[in-house]
Write a protein that holds these residues in place. Structure first.
Motif, PDB file in Angstrom:
ATOM      1  N   ALA A 107       0.809  -1.218   0.000  1.00 59.32           N
ATOM      2  CA  ALA A 107       0.000   0.000   0.000  1.00 59.32           C
ATOM      3  C   ALA A 107       0.841   1.266   0.000  1.00 59.32           C
ATOM      4  CB  ALA A 107      -0.930  -0.002   1.215  1.00 59.32           C
ATOM      5  N   SER A 108       2.072   1.178   0.477  1.00 56.90           N
ATOM      6  CA  SER A 108       2.946   2.344   0.525  1.00 56.90           C
ATOM      7  C   SER A 108       4.385   1.877   0.386  1.00 56.90           C
ATOM      8  CB  SER A 108       2.769   3.101   1.852  1.00 56.90           C
ATOM      9  OG  SER A 108       3.553   2.524   2.871  1.00 56.90           O
ATOM     10  N   PRO A 109       5.334   2.793   0.174  1.00 59.73           N
ATOM     11  CA  PRO A 109       6.740   2.400   0.050  1.00 59.73           C
ATOM     12  C   PRO A 109       7.465   2.329   1.393  1.00 59.73           C
ATOM     13  CG  PRO A 109       6.544   4.722  -0.422  1.00 59.73           C
ATOM     14  CD  PRO A 109       5.138   4.232  -0.138  1.00 59.73           C
ATOM     15  N   LEU A 110       6.728   2.235   2.483  1.00 57.67           N
ATOM     16  CA  LEU A 110       7.333   2.215   3.815  1.00 57.67           C
ATOM     17  C   LEU A 110       7.423   0.796   4.360  1.00 57.67           C
ATOM     18  CD1 LEU A 110       5.453   5.220   5.464  1.00 57.67           C
ATOM     19  CD2 LEU A 110       7.616   5.255   4.211  1.00 57.67           C
ATOM     20  N   PHE A 111       8.425   0.550   5.194  1.00 58.74           N
ATOM     21  CA  PHE A 111       8.511  -0.676   5.983  1.00 58.74           C
ATOM     22  C   PHE A 111       9.162  -0.335   7.313  1.00 58.74           C
ATOM     23  CE2 PHE A 111      12.374  -0.477   3.408  1.00 58.74           C
ATOM     24  CZ  PHE A 111      13.389  -0.795   4.297  1.00 58.74           C
ATOM     25  N   THR A 112       8.977  -1.188   8.306  1.00 56.74           N
ATOM     26  CA  THR A 112       9.638  -0.956   9.595  1.00 56.74           C
ATOM     27  C   THR A 112      11.030  -1.568   9.552  1.00 56.74           C
ATOM     28  OG1 THR A 112       8.856  -2.988  10.675  1.00 56.74           O
ATOM     29  CG2 THR A 112       7.432  -1.054  10.818  1.00 56.74           C
ATOM     30  N   SER A 113      12.038  -0.754   9.762  1.00 53.65           N
ATOM     31  CA  SER A 113      13.394  -1.293   9.861  1.00 53.65           C
ATOM     32  C   SER A 113      13.511  -2.144  11.117  1.00 53.65           C
ATOM     33  CB  SER A 113      14.412  -0.157   9.910  1.00 53.65           C
ATOM     34  OG  SER A 113      14.466   0.517   8.674  1.00 53.65           O
ATOM     35  N   PRO A 114      14.302  -3.217  11.059  1.00 57.09           N
ATOM     36  CA  PRO A 114      14.417  -4.087  12.231  1.00 57.09           C
ATOM     37  C   PRO A 114      15.258  -3.446  13.323  1.00 57.09           C
ATOM     38  CG  PRO A 114      15.903  -4.825  10.492  1.00 57.09           C
ATOM     39  CD  PRO A 114      15.108  -3.694   9.926  1.00 57.09           C
ATOM     40  N   ILE A 115      14.694  -3.347  14.513  1.00 54.18           N
ATOM     41  CA  ILE A 115      15.406  -2.823  15.679  1.00 54.18           C
ATOM     42  C   ILE A 115      15.200  -3.806  16.818  1.00 54.18           C
ATOM     43  CG2 ILE A 115      15.529  -0.969  17.380  1.00 54.18           C
ATOM     44  CD1 ILE A 115      14.740   0.978  15.209  1.00 54.18           C
ATOM     45  N   GLY A 116      16.285  -4.203  17.445  1.00 52.28           N
ATOM     46  CA  GLY A 116      16.206  -5.210  18.499  1.00 52.28           C
ATOM     47  C   GLY A 116      15.847  -4.620  19.855  1.00 52.28           C
TER      48      GLY A 116
END
Length: 423
Positions: free
Chosen positions: A94-103
């Motif tokens: 739906a958009s060009p965004l994603f959540t970057s992985p952060i521990g």
């Protein structure tokens, strides 16, 4: 194209709530969001999230690279119907965004990665599940339901763990494996060092490992051999707190764990097997032989490395410098993207993260050749402030601001955002 005015809808929701005296729980301005999010965390969590490598100049350079580009708005274009959707690796988003992985999300909120999953799902943003999550990937996947997810892999020096993680990622329906290349050792993170605080040494952020059969077999071997993790010197209050933290987070009952050598052995085993420092591009063939999932590499900053990655057969590249946490004095990641995009020449997808704080930053990365853009620290601030709702609000705000940026700069689709829109 979709004619859903996402940005205006979010604006209207906020302004309508204001009529009744309600203001956003999560600030919309990047600097205020960061200030309030950090304030909501414990001192150790605050330092862990905000520290960069060494003097912190790479974090500054990330911002400088983004701020150096200027958007050139175009007028008198029909932007009445705007479309943020993209196609990536054979899937529509739906958009060009994603959540970057952060521990170690548990440092920001008790619901940790489960709250991140709820927020990402509600906002319609794909989630990259971290190897250093505070919750096993199976539980995160259950929270996501049918929402898209990828799995980020730190390449352990124990091959059985690598293969086990990949098999589990396949089983939870991950759409890709994201191999982080830039963290074969931890960078010189001064705020953590001055506090003498490493969350993993206290059992935080290692749930993928303690839930993994291959890892647990190594822990069994360690306990059977009589090798345990002991603290040198006399016990201190901090040592007792650390022991309780380790015990509380290990699977099983707290009382049983308190008498068991397994929790401490698990932490010691993790510290032994976390990373592999002798990886070479040819080793990606080992991963390719394990899985049919698309393989992306994260942490590329050099056009030469991008070419080597393509030669190794990767399916995508994430241009990233780990948010400035690994190499001090490195170039801003957006400068790296500007150099890498011509070398890749759209042969494989380029994704981007590091330093993104607002919709304009996303716009600039897209204009310089990114197919999608990762949001990192901002969702952590939202998580600290309001749990799952905070993550959702941060991600929705990014989507809304990007939509309005498109409208005000004269583009109706993501494909129209290119280098001609920048000065």
């Amino acid at each position: 194209m979709s004619d859903f005015p996402f940005g205006r809808a979010v604006q209207s929701r906020i302004y309508s709530a204001g009529v009744f005296g309600r203001t956003p729980a999560v600030p919309t301005h990047a600097a205020t969001l960061e200030r309030d999010g950090l304030k909501a965390m414990s001192p150790a969590a605050r330092d862990y999230v905000q520290t960069g490598a060494g003097s912190g100049t790479t974090m500054d350079n990330n911002r400088a690279a983004l701020d150096a580009r200027r958007i050139v708005p175009r007028m008198m274009r029909d932007v009445s119907r705007r479309d943020q959707s993209i196609s990536l690796l054979g899937n529509d988003f739906a958009s060009p965004l994603f959540t970057s992985p952060i521990g170690v999300a548990e440092m920001a909120h008790a619901d940790a990665d489960l709250a991140v999953a709820r927020g990402a799902r509600a906002a319609g943003v794909p989630m990259i599940i971290s190897s250093q999550a505070s919750v096993p990937m199976e539980q995160i996947a259950a929270e996501l339901g049918d929402h898209p997810r990828w799995f980020q892999l730190y390449w352990s020096n124990e091959p059985t763990i690598v293969e086990s993680f990949v098999r589990r990622a396949e089983a939870i329906g991950a759409g890709a494996i994201v191999v982080t290349l830039d963290t074969t050792v931890l960078g010189w993170r001064t705020l953590d060092l001055d506090r003498a605080y490493l969350p993993f040494a206290r059992g935080l952020g290692i749930a993928q490992y303690t839930s993994d059969p291959a890892f647990r077999a190594l822990v069994e071997e360690r306990v059977a051999s009589g090798v345990t993790a002991e603290v040198d010197g006399r016990p201190t209050p901090e040592a007792v707190r650390s022991l309780l933290a380790i015990t509380r987070r290990y699977p099983g009952g707290f009382r049983d764990n308190l008498r068991s050598p397994y929790p401490r052995a698990a932490v010691a085993t993790f510290l032994d097997v976390f990373s592999r420092t002798d990886l070479r591009w040819d080793d990606l063939g080992i991963l390719r032989a394990m899985t049919d999932l698309p393989i992306l590499v994260k942490g590329v900053q050099s056009a030469d490395d991008a070419r080597l990655a393509m030669d190794a057969g990767v399916d995508g590249i994430i241009v990233s410098n780990h948010g400035g946490r690994q190499v001090d004095g490195a170039i801003g990641s957006l400068d790296a993207l500007a150099a890498i995009a011509p070398a890749v020449n759209a042969q494989i997808p380029l994704l981007f993260d590091s330093g993104i704080r607002c919709g304009a930053d996303v716009y600039k990365a897209l204009a310089l050749g990114a197919s999608a853009v990762g949001i990192g620290r901002p969702w952590v601030y939202g998580l600290a402030l309001a749990g799952a709702d905070g993550v959702r609000e941060v991600l929705e705000n990014f989507r809304a601001e990007l939509d309005l940026m498109m409208a005000t700069s004269g583009v109706a689709s993501i494909a129209e955002i290119d280098s001609s829109m920048l000065a």
